[in-house]
Design an enzyme around this catalytic site. Structure first.
Site, PDB file in Angstrom:
ATOM      1  N   LYS A  26      -0.626  20.867  10.180  1.00  0.00           N
ATOM      2  CA  LYS A  26      -0.853  19.423  10.327  1.00  0.00           C
ATOM      3  C   LYS A  26      -1.442  19.173  11.697  1.00  0.00           C
ATOM      4  O   LYS A  26      -1.203  19.935  12.636  1.00  0.00           O
ATOM      5  CB  LYS A  26       0.473  18.664  10.196  1.00  0.00           C
TER       6      LYS A  26
HETATM    7  P1  NAD Z   1      -3.569   4.732   5.786  1.00  0.00           P
HETATM    8  O1  NAD Z   1      -3.807   4.702   7.238  1.00  0.00           O
HETATM    9  O2  NAD Z   1      -4.721   4.670   4.847  1.00  0.00           O
HETATM   10  O3  NAD Z   1      -2.599   3.542   5.355  1.00  0.00           O
HETATM   11  C1  NAD Z   1      -1.383   3.236   5.978  1.00  0.00           C
HETATM   12  C2  NAD Z   1      -1.077   1.786   5.658  1.00  0.00           C
HETATM   13  O4  NAD Z   1       0.221   1.457   6.131  1.00  0.00           O
HETATM   14  C3  NAD Z   1      -2.070   0.823   6.321  1.00  0.00           C
HETATM   15  O5  NAD Z   1      -2.476  -0.148   5.389  1.00  0.00           O
HETATM   16  C4  NAD Z   1      -1.232   0.219   7.445  1.00  0.00           C
HETATM   17  O6  NAD Z   1      -1.654  -1.085   7.793  1.00  0.00           O
HETATM   18  C5  NAD Z   1       0.160   0.238   6.825  1.00  0.00           C
HETATM   19  N1  NAD Z   1       1.221   0.184   7.818  1.00  0.00           N
HETATM   20  C6  NAD Z   1       1.247   0.730   9.049  1.00  0.00           C
HETATM   21  N2  NAD Z   1       2.394   0.426   9.673  1.00  0.00           N
HETATM   22  C7  NAD Z   1       3.113  -0.298   8.808  1.00  0.00           C
HETATM   23  C8  NAD Z   1       4.395  -0.906   8.862  1.00  0.00           C
HETATM   24  N3  NAD Z   1       5.158  -0.813   9.938  1.00  0.00           N
HETATM   25  N4  NAD Z   1       4.832  -1.578   7.771  1.00  0.00           N
HETATM   26  C9  NAD Z   1       4.058  -1.690   6.673  1.00  0.00           C
HETATM   27  N5  NAD Z   1       2.835  -1.152   6.568  1.00  0.00           N
HETATM   28  C10 NAD Z   1       2.377  -0.466   7.620  1.00  0.00           C
HETATM   29  O7  NAD Z   1      -2.672   6.022   5.525  1.00  0.00           O
HETATM   30  P2  NAD Z   1      -2.490   6.839   4.187  1.00  0.00           P
HETATM   31  O8  NAD Z   1      -3.494   7.932   4.186  1.00  0.00           O
HETATM   32  O9  NAD Z   1      -2.374   5.921   3.028  1.00  0.00           O
HETATM   33  O10 NAD Z   1      -1.081   7.539   4.473  1.00  0.00           O
HETATM   34  C11 NAD Z   1       0.154   6.870   4.264  1.00  0.00           C
HETATM   35  C12 NAD Z   1       1.271   7.892   4.144  1.00  0.00           C
HETATM   36  O11 NAD Z   1       0.947   8.811   3.094  1.00  0.00           O
HETATM   37  C13 NAD Z   1       1.491   8.751   5.391  1.00  0.00           C
HETATM   38  O12 NAD Z   1       2.861   9.066   5.488  1.00  0.00           O
HETATM   39  C14 NAD Z   1       0.721  10.010   5.082  1.00  0.00           C
HETATM   40  O13 NAD Z   1       1.213  11.130   5.788  1.00  0.00           O
HETATM   41  C15 NAD Z   1       0.975  10.135   3.599  1.00  0.00           C
HETATM   42  N6  NAD Z   1      -0.011  10.958   2.887  1.00  0.00           N
HETATM   43  C16 NAD Z   1      -1.328  10.642   2.861  1.00  0.00           C
HETATM   44  C17 NAD Z   1      -2.216  11.446   2.152  1.00  0.00           C
HETATM   45  C18 NAD Z   1      -3.677  11.107   2.002  1.00  0.00           C
HETATM   46  O14 NAD Z   1      -4.344  11.774   1.190  1.00  0.00           O
HETATM   47  N7  NAD Z   1      -4.217  10.129   2.685  1.00  0.00           N
HETATM   48  C19 NAD Z   1      -1.749  12.598   1.494  1.00  0.00           C
HETATM   49  C20 NAD Z   1      -0.385  12.897   1.545  1.00  0.00           C
HETATM   50  C21 NAD Z   1       0.470  12.069   2.245  1.00  0.00           C
END
Ligand code: NAD
Length: 476
Positions: free
Chosen positions: A107
């Protein structure tokens, strides 16, 4: 984020690991080898921005190299730190093992608030970060392959791929150095929505098993189920969109940074997403009630809670008030080890992160294979498949003439049957198959062993045993 006296995210992951590994018959030395993070690289680099040099701190952590390349996203967030990156790298090892993608776990993270920078500034920062990692083989198609995570997406992955290609001009596999790229830069159809799609497939699979639904006190199908989502980013948005649009679930709450929206009638996910895009938050959105303290909406009555933003949001300070009978961890680590215990005792079923959000790495795997094979999935066989189907349709049409009105093909059969699968359909089929198989491997352990009370422990047991087998076969 978590309550005081609660273990950190990294400690939480280790506690969960320990809980599972205690139930396994493995030599202590091997348990320890699997648990530890192999290496973490910290880099500080400067970029000239707005007339001055600004210094940034980034990390790339490698948890386990039992298989290579190692795989894991790069996160851009102000809270990024070594502990967090290491916990996420460990989760990647277990996730890859659980869904049988042939990778070790890694990561990366950059301590930055991307919203504070212009696009060209983000490009300069990303390219410099990529340069620092690539020159140490921490980005490399055969050793370490990043992907998007919080705060990064296709755009950043395209910059990283291009930076690597500039530094390795004769590497024919250069595009495979990172996944989650846009299609025109070597990406694959269906990667952007893959993690959210995986959440949907995971829930569909859960709802196929009456025993599992009963454990959560739920019945029926996803249709009409009340769902609350935290985080309308890549993962949360796609999960909510597919669940409401295709499975007819009702999105009764959306929690974002600035507060939450609730509506018993259901929220229009695309309209909310457009609103956030335009106004930077959910506040002011019509057709719903705005709740300033979004975290209380986590505690609202619903059937399925989908935390899809950050870690530690369900912790000892609110666990006892969470009403959802089913939580699917779309984010990494949203439930702390302490909260996990409180919720389990209450009978809440948690579909763990290592499985629930594995759709991203699964489709990343397909993208990596596509890059290495230098050909789009389906390109060779699609028309041949259609031609063979045409033979069957011609034959059926011939029979049709003899059988007259008594027998006929349904109107859209011909069109549906004739169409050979394109890349997107193949990706979805591969993802669906992966999510089903991984769920079944977890539930088998969950239901066949009296000492395994939950899906998370089961997931760890499946994953750790696969990693252990791999180390044993190699003879460390
Ligand atoms: P992203 O940046 O696209 O979205 C995150 C969202 O959460 C944003 O809309 C942001 O405004 C919101 N956010 C931030 N702080 C917040 C809070 N305190 N309360 C409510 N909403 C809040 O990120 P993502 O890629 O969707 O990732 C989200 C989670 O999923 C993370 O834990 C990441 O590790 C996990 N994840 C993502 C992927 C991927 O393919 N993108 C894969 C596996 C896991």
């Amino acid at each position: 984020m978590s309550a005081v006296n609660e273990p950190s995210f990294r400690e939480s992951v280790e506690l969960m690991f320990d809980r599972a590994v205690e139930l396994m018959d493995l030599p202590d030395g091997l348990k320890e080898k699997i648990r530890v993070v192999n290496a973490t690289y910290t880099v500080r680099f400067g970029v000239r921005l707005r007339g001055e040099v600004k210094t940034f701190t980034g990390y790339r952590s490698v948890h386990s190299e039992h298989m290579e390349p190692v795989k894991g996203g790069i996160r851009y967030a102000i809270g990024v730190n070594q502990d967090e990156v290491e916990a996420l790298a460990a989760l990647m090892t277990y996730k890859c093992a659980l869904v049988e993608t042939p990778f070790g776990g890694s990561k990366g993270g950059l301590r930055i608030d991307p919203r504070e920078y212009e696009v060209h500034e983000l490009e300069a920062i990303t390219r410099r970060f990529a340069y620092e990692l690539a020159k140490r083989d921490l980005i490399n198609p055969s050793q370490n392959v990043p992907a998007p995570d919080m705060g990064t997406g296709e755009r950043e992955m395209a910059w990283i791929a291009d930076q690597y290609a500039r530094m390795n001009t004769t590497d024919i596999n250069a595009k495979a150095c990172v996944t989650g790229k846009p299609i025109h830069a070597g990406g694959i159809a269906g990667r952007v929505e893959a993690t959210g799609r995986g959440v949907q497939y995971a829930l569909r699979e859960f709802f196929r098993h009456p025993e599992d639904k009963a454990a959560a006190g739920l019945g029926g199908t996803l249709s009409g189920k009340r769902v609350i989502v935290q985080g309308l980013g890549n993962v949360g948005y796609h999960a909510a969109k597919f669940l409401s649009g295709e499975d007819k679930s009702v999105i009764t709450g959306i929690i974002e940074r600035d507060g939450a929206l609730v509506s018993d009638a259901g929220l229009d996910v695309d309209a909310v997403r457009d609103w956030v895009g335009e106004y930077g938050g959910v506040k002011g959105y019509p057709d719903a009630t705005f709740v300033e303290d979004g975290s209380v909406v986590l505690e609202k009555d619903c059937d399925i809670l989908i935390p899809a933003a950050l870690e530690g949001v369900i912790n000892l300070s609110n666990a006892a008030r969470i009403k959802a009978p089913l939580i699917i961890e779309a984010a990494n680590g949203p439930v702390t080890a302490g909260a996990d215990e409180v919720l389990r005792e209450r009978g809440c079923v948690i579909i763990p992160d290592m499985y629930a959000n594995a759709g991203g790495v699964t489709v990343s795997y397909f993208e990596w294979v596509k890059n290495l094979s230098h050909i789009r999935f389906g390109r060779m066989q699609r028309r041949q498949e259609e031609a063979r189907h045409q033979l069957v349709v011609d034959e059926l049409e011939r029979l049709d003439k003899y059988l007259g009105d008594a027998w006929s093909m349904t109107p859209d059969f011909k069109e549906k049957y004739l169409r050979g699968a394109d890349e997107l359909e193949l990706v979805r089929s591969g993802l669906d198959d992966t999510m089903r198989a991984a769920y079944q491997s977890m539930r088998e352990v969950w239901h066949s062993r009296d000492d395994v009370k939950d899906l998370r422990t089961a997931a760890f047991i499946v994953a750790i045993s696969r990693v252990a087998r791999s180390y044993e076969a190699k003879g460390i």
